[in-house]
Design a protein around this motif. Sequence first.
Motif, PDB file in Angstrom:
ATOM      1  N   ALA A   1      12.070  -2.901   0.360  1.00  0.00           N
ATOM      2  CA  ALA A   1      13.365  -2.585  -0.273  1.00  0.00           C
ATOM      3  C   ALA A   1      13.158  -1.524  -1.358  1.00  0.00           C
ATOM      4  O   ALA A   1      13.968  -0.596  -1.505  1.00  0.00           O
ATOM      5  N   THR A   2      12.060  -1.628  -2.099  1.00  0.00           N
ATOM      6  CA  THR A   2      11.808  -0.652  -3.171  1.00  0.00           C
ATOM      7  C   THR A   2      11.564   0.734  -2.587  1.00  0.00           C
ATOM      8  O   THR A   2      12.017   1.741  -3.143  1.00  0.00           O
ATOM      9  N   LEU A   3      10.851   0.796  -1.450  1.00  0.00           N
ATOM     10  CA  LEU A   3      10.630   2.112  -0.820  1.00  0.00           C
ATOM     11  C   LEU A   3      11.973   2.766  -0.490  1.00  0.00           C
ATOM     12  O   LEU A   3      12.164   3.970  -0.694  1.00  0.00           O
ATOM     13  N   GLN A   4      12.913   1.960   0.002  1.00  0.00           N
ATOM     14  CA  GLN A   4      14.244   2.501   0.317  1.00  0.00           C
ATOM     15  C   GLN A   4      14.945   2.961  -0.965  1.00  0.00           C
ATOM     16  O   GLN A   4      15.592   4.017  -0.996  1.00  0.00           O
ATOM     17  N   SER A   5      14.767   2.178  -2.017  1.00  0.00           N
ATOM     18  CA  SER A   5      15.394   2.546  -3.280  1.00  0.00           C
ATOM     19  C   SER A   5      14.801   3.864  -3.812  1.00  0.00           C
ATOM     20  O   SER A   5      15.534   4.720  -4.334  1.00  0.00           O
TER      21      SER A   5
ATOM     22  N   LEU B   1      -0.966   1.156  -8.981  1.00  0.00           N
ATOM     23  CA  LEU B   1      -1.192  -0.254  -8.667  1.00  0.00           C
ATOM     24  C   LEU B   1       0.117  -0.979  -8.944  1.00  0.00           C
ATOM     25  O   LEU B   1       0.707  -0.775 -10.011  1.00  0.00           O
ATOM     26  N   THR B   2       0.570  -1.816  -8.007  1.00  0.00           N
ATOM     27  CA  THR B   2       1.834  -2.512  -8.247  1.00  0.00           C
ATOM     28  C   THR B   2       1.566  -3.907  -8.818  1.00  0.00           C
ATOM     29  O   THR B   2       0.583  -4.557  -8.463  1.00  0.00           O
ATOM     30  N   PHE B   3       2.440  -4.335  -9.695  1.00  0.00           N
ATOM     31  CA  PHE B   3       2.354  -5.658 -10.327  1.00  0.00           C
ATOM     32  C   PHE B   3       3.621  -6.445  -9.982  1.00  0.00           C
ATOM     33  O   PHE B   3       4.639  -5.865  -9.598  1.00  0.00           O
ATOM     34  N   SER B   4       3.562  -7.768 -10.215  1.00  0.00           N
ATOM     35  CA  SER B   4       4.738  -8.587  -9.898  1.00  0.00           C
ATOM     36  C   SER B   4       5.886  -8.329 -10.860  1.00  0.00           C
ATOM     37  O   SER B   4       7.052  -8.366 -10.461  1.00  0.00           O
ATOM     38  N   THR B   5       5.577  -8.107 -12.137  1.00  0.00           N
ATOM     39  CA  THR B   5       6.641  -7.814 -13.112  1.00  0.00           C
ATOM     40  C   THR B   5       6.105  -6.822 -14.152  1.00  0.00           C
ATOM     41  O   THR B   5       4.891  -6.657 -14.289  1.00  0.00           O
ATOM     42  N   GLY B   6       7.024  -6.244 -14.895  1.00  0.00           N
ATOM     43  CA  GLY B   6       6.639  -5.327 -15.968  1.00  0.00           C
ATOM     44  C   GLY B   6       5.890  -6.070 -17.070  1.00  0.00           C
ATOM     45  O   GLY B   6       4.974  -5.530 -17.682  1.00  0.00           O
ATOM     46  N   TYR B   7       6.301  -7.299 -17.296  1.00  0.00           N
ATOM     47  CA  TYR B   7       5.631  -8.108 -18.319  1.00  0.00           C
ATOM     48  C   TYR B   7       4.153  -8.261 -17.945  1.00  0.00           C
ATOM     49  O   TYR B   7       3.263  -8.050 -18.771  1.00  0.00           O
ATOM     50  N   MET B   8       3.915  -8.568 -16.698  1.00  0.00           N
ATOM     51  CA  MET B   8       2.521  -8.747 -16.249  1.00  0.00           C
ATOM     52  C   MET B   8       1.774  -7.413 -16.230  1.00  0.00           C
ATOM     53  O   MET B   8       0.570  -7.364 -16.509  1.00  0.00           O
ATOM     54  N   ALA B   9       2.468  -6.346 -15.898  1.00  0.00           N
ATOM     55  CA  ALA B   9       1.808  -5.026 -15.878  1.00  0.00           C
ATOM     56  C   ALA B   9       1.295  -4.695 -17.277  1.00  0.00           C
ATOM     57  O   ALA B   9       0.144  -4.286 -17.449  1.00  0.00           O
ATOM     58  N   ASN B  10       2.134  -4.904 -18.297  1.00  0.00           N
ATOM     59  CA  ASN B  10       1.688  -4.582 -19.655  1.00  0.00           C
ATOM     60  C   ASN B  10       0.539  -5.480 -20.093  1.00  0.00           C
ATOM     61  O   ASN B  10      -0.428  -5.011 -20.697  1.00  0.00           O
ATOM     62  N   LEU B  11       0.625  -6.769 -19.757  1.00  0.00           N
ATOM     63  CA  LEU B  11      -0.488  -7.666 -20.094  1.00  0.00           C
ATOM     64  C   LEU B  11      -1.770  -7.197 -19.410  1.00  0.00           C
ATOM     65  O   LEU B  11      -2.836  -7.120 -20.027  1.00  0.00           O
TER      66      LEU B  11
ATOM     67  N   GLU C   1       0.841  -1.200   0.000  1.00  0.00           N
ATOM     68  CA  GLU C   1       0.000   0.000   0.000  1.00  0.00           C
ATOM     69  C   GLU C   1       0.885   1.262   0.000  1.00  0.00           C
ATOM     70  O   GLU C   1       0.690   2.174  -0.794  1.00  0.00           O
ATOM     71  N   GLU C   2       1.872   1.252   0.900  1.00  0.00           N
ATOM     72  CA  GLU C   2       2.786   2.418   0.984  1.00  0.00           C
ATOM     73  C   GLU C   2       3.547   2.614  -0.326  1.00  0.00           C
ATOM     74  O   GLU C   2       3.730   3.740  -0.795  1.00  0.00           O
ATOM     75  N   LEU C   3       3.974   1.491  -0.900  1.00  0.00           N
ATOM     76  CA  LEU C   3       4.726   1.589  -2.157  1.00  0.00           C
ATOM     77  C   LEU C   3       3.846   2.192  -3.259  1.00  0.00           C
ATOM     78  O   LEU C   3       4.284   3.088  -3.991  1.00  0.00           O
ATOM     79  N   GLY C   4       2.602   1.734  -3.336  1.00  0.00           N
ATOM     80  CA  GLY C   4       1.677   2.271  -4.344  1.00  0.00           C
ATOM     81  C   GLY C   4       1.500   3.774  -4.164  1.00  0.00           C
ATOM     82  O   GLY C   4       1.534   4.535  -5.142  1.00  0.00           O
ATOM     83  N   GLN C   5       1.333   4.203  -2.917  1.00  0.00           N
ATOM     84  CA  GLN C   5       1.123   5.645  -2.668  1.00  0.00           C
ATOM     85  C   GLN C   5       2.356   6.452  -3.063  1.00  0.00           C
ATOM     86  O   GLN C   5       2.274   7.521  -3.651  1.00  0.00           O
TER      87      GLN C   5
ATOM     88  N   LEU D   1       4.678   5.634  -5.254  1.00  0.00           N
ATOM     89  CA  LEU D   1       4.858   5.656  -6.710  1.00  0.00           C
ATOM     90  C   LEU D   1       3.887   6.641  -7.356  1.00  0.00           C
ATOM     91  O   LEU D   1       4.234   7.333  -8.317  1.00  0.00           O
ATOM     92  N   ALA D   2       2.683   6.727  -6.806  1.00  0.00           N
ATOM     93  CA  ALA D   2       1.708   7.691  -7.334  1.00  0.00           C
ATOM     94  C   ALA D   2       2.241   9.108  -7.113  1.00  0.00           C
ATOM     95  O   ALA D   2       2.118   9.969  -7.993  1.00  0.00           O
ATOM     96  N   MET D   3       2.877   9.340  -5.957  1.00  0.00           N
ATOM     97  CA  MET D   3       3.429  10.682  -5.694  1.00  0.00           C
ATOM     98  C   MET D   3       4.499  11.053  -6.730  1.00  0.00           C
ATOM     99  O   MET D   3       4.652  12.210  -7.097  1.00  0.00           O
ATOM    100  N   PHE D   4       5.241  10.041  -7.202  1.00  0.00           N
ATOM    101  CA  PHE D   4       6.271  10.301  -8.219  1.00  0.00           C
ATOM    102  C   PHE D   4       5.653  10.877  -9.495  1.00  0.00           C
ATOM    103  O   PHE D   4       6.309  11.595 -10.236  1.00  0.00           O
ATOM    104  N   GLN D   5       4.403  10.487  -9.797  1.00  0.00           N
ATOM    105  CA  GLN D   5       3.785  10.948 -11.057  1.00  0.00           C
ATOM    106  C   GLN D   5       2.707  12.001 -10.807  1.00  0.00           C
ATOM    107  O   GLN D   5       2.001  12.408 -11.744  1.00  0.00           O
ATOM    108  N   ALA D   6       2.566  12.452  -9.549  1.00  0.00           N
ATOM    109  CA  ALA D   6       1.449  13.348  -9.202  1.00  0.00           C
ATOM    110  C   ALA D   6       1.487  14.671  -9.965  1.00  0.00           C
ATOM    111  O   ALA D   6       0.446  15.266 -10.228  1.00  0.00           O
ATOM    112  N   ALA D   7       2.680  15.131 -10.328  1.00  0.00           N
ATOM    113  CA  ALA D   7       2.762  16.407 -11.056  1.00  0.00           C
ATOM    114  C   ALA D   7       2.355  16.237 -12.514  1.00  0.00           C
ATOM    115  O   ALA D   7       2.217  17.221 -13.239  1.00  0.00           O
ATOM    116  N   HIS D   8       2.167  15.006 -12.961  1.00  0.00           N
ATOM    117  CA  HIS D   8       1.959  14.760 -14.400  1.00  0.00           C
ATOM    118  C   HIS D   8       0.599  14.168 -14.734  1.00  0.00           C
ATOM    119  O   HIS D   8       0.129  14.294 -15.858  1.00  0.00           O
TER     120      HIS D   8
END
Length: 428
Positions: free
Chosen positions: A313-317, A122-132, A102-106, A108-115
């Motif tokens: 780990a992604t939140l830290q990244s 919404l987070t997905f397991s992989t980019g491949y699955m996200a595009n599908l 939930e925190e990660l989703g929020q 990531l949304a903040m990263f694109q909030a200006a746009h």
Amino acid sequence: MTLMKSPESAMPPKVFDAMQSARSGLAELKDKTLFRRQRKSESACDTHQTFNARSFSTFCSNDYLGLANHPLVSQAARDALSVYGVGSGASHLISGHHQAHEELGQRLAMFQAAHIPRVKSLTFSTGYMANLGVITALCALPKVTSLDTGETKDFTRIYSAQLNHASIVDGIRLASKQSNVELCVFDSSALSTLRSALECDTSGHKLIVCDGVFSMDGNLGPVKELLDLATQHDALLLIDDAHGFGVLGEQGHGILEHLDLHSDRLIYVGTLGKAAGVFGAFVCAHETLCEWIFQKARPYIYTTATPPSLAMATLQSLNIIESAEGHARRAHLNLLIQTWRETLKFKHWQTPPSHTPIQPVVVGDNALCLKLDEALQSMGYLIPAIRPPTVPLGTARLRVTFSANHTVQEVKTLAGVLMDLESQHSSS
Ligand SMILES: Cc1ncc(COP(=O)(O)O)c(C=O)c1O
């Protein structure tokens, strides 16, 4: 691929049709120099890695910022493991959705909030699955009835850039099986065909799809021009920024920040296993579109949620990407790219005009590319040959990529090595 030995006593297997076909298919791949192999790494992802007990200088990962083995990111994963354990235990809609997701989703949304106005993620397991998931969900939008004519238009036309990633191609294939979809492939370097096609489009929904950064060439997609066209022709614009997220933009937010774009028609897909150095992917879109994707994306619904430790780990990244350290890493990466482009001069081989960490050397022929891959390995470099169908026929290449952990000297030395290889091999 792992081979298990049969017990001594086992009878030799009878060769049936499918086995026979697989054998001849594999032989054909070898004949055409299209047979793929994988290497076994015995160390963490970095610019120097051990494969099969040999040390290599690697110029091939997508770990552009050098975060995959960053001590703070690894520590965040370890800390989270001690709290959440290893597995998420279930899909997001059952019990696998943790506070960390939930925190990660929020975030990531903040990263694109200006746009993207009223953006949700919404987070997905992989980019491949996200595009599908995203493409199939958007193609399943309900039919629209024209207020003027009362006519119902029940198909979606997808406009997809020719060099889009395989996961987009497969997402469109899957959507075509599930919904009424027409496909129009466009050349991203000449948008006149796309413009004319949009002008006479009578579909119910229009979806333009393009990579933010083309994964095999490293150049940027014409995202601003595409957004103008999407706005003029009432289309949605899906940007797959797998290779721009973390790298492009002052704060590393990706191509929308880099080009300063804003629209509620934008659907932004990013991946977390490349510059972010971890694993997974996400989509950001206006809350209504995001909610629709959430309700409809089967690759989100019918799969186990990623381990919460990876989300932590992604939140830290993401903290690092936005920090002074992230800025410094991007600045160093840009210095490496500039050094490379100033140093490297070929007579025959091509270097597409890229200003991202993806700097391919296009040699053309498959067999030559494999020979170069082997020659580089014998000198202690790992830069695997990329051949069709991953890239168009006749454009086999060494896909050189940089990480912020490379040094300027390493980049200069590699440029010298490749120029020497060209003079040795250009007549072969
Ligand atoms: C442009 C693009 N989109 C999507 C993906 C898939 O992402 P993932 O590796 O997270 O499945 C890739 C992977 O290389 C990619 O290059």
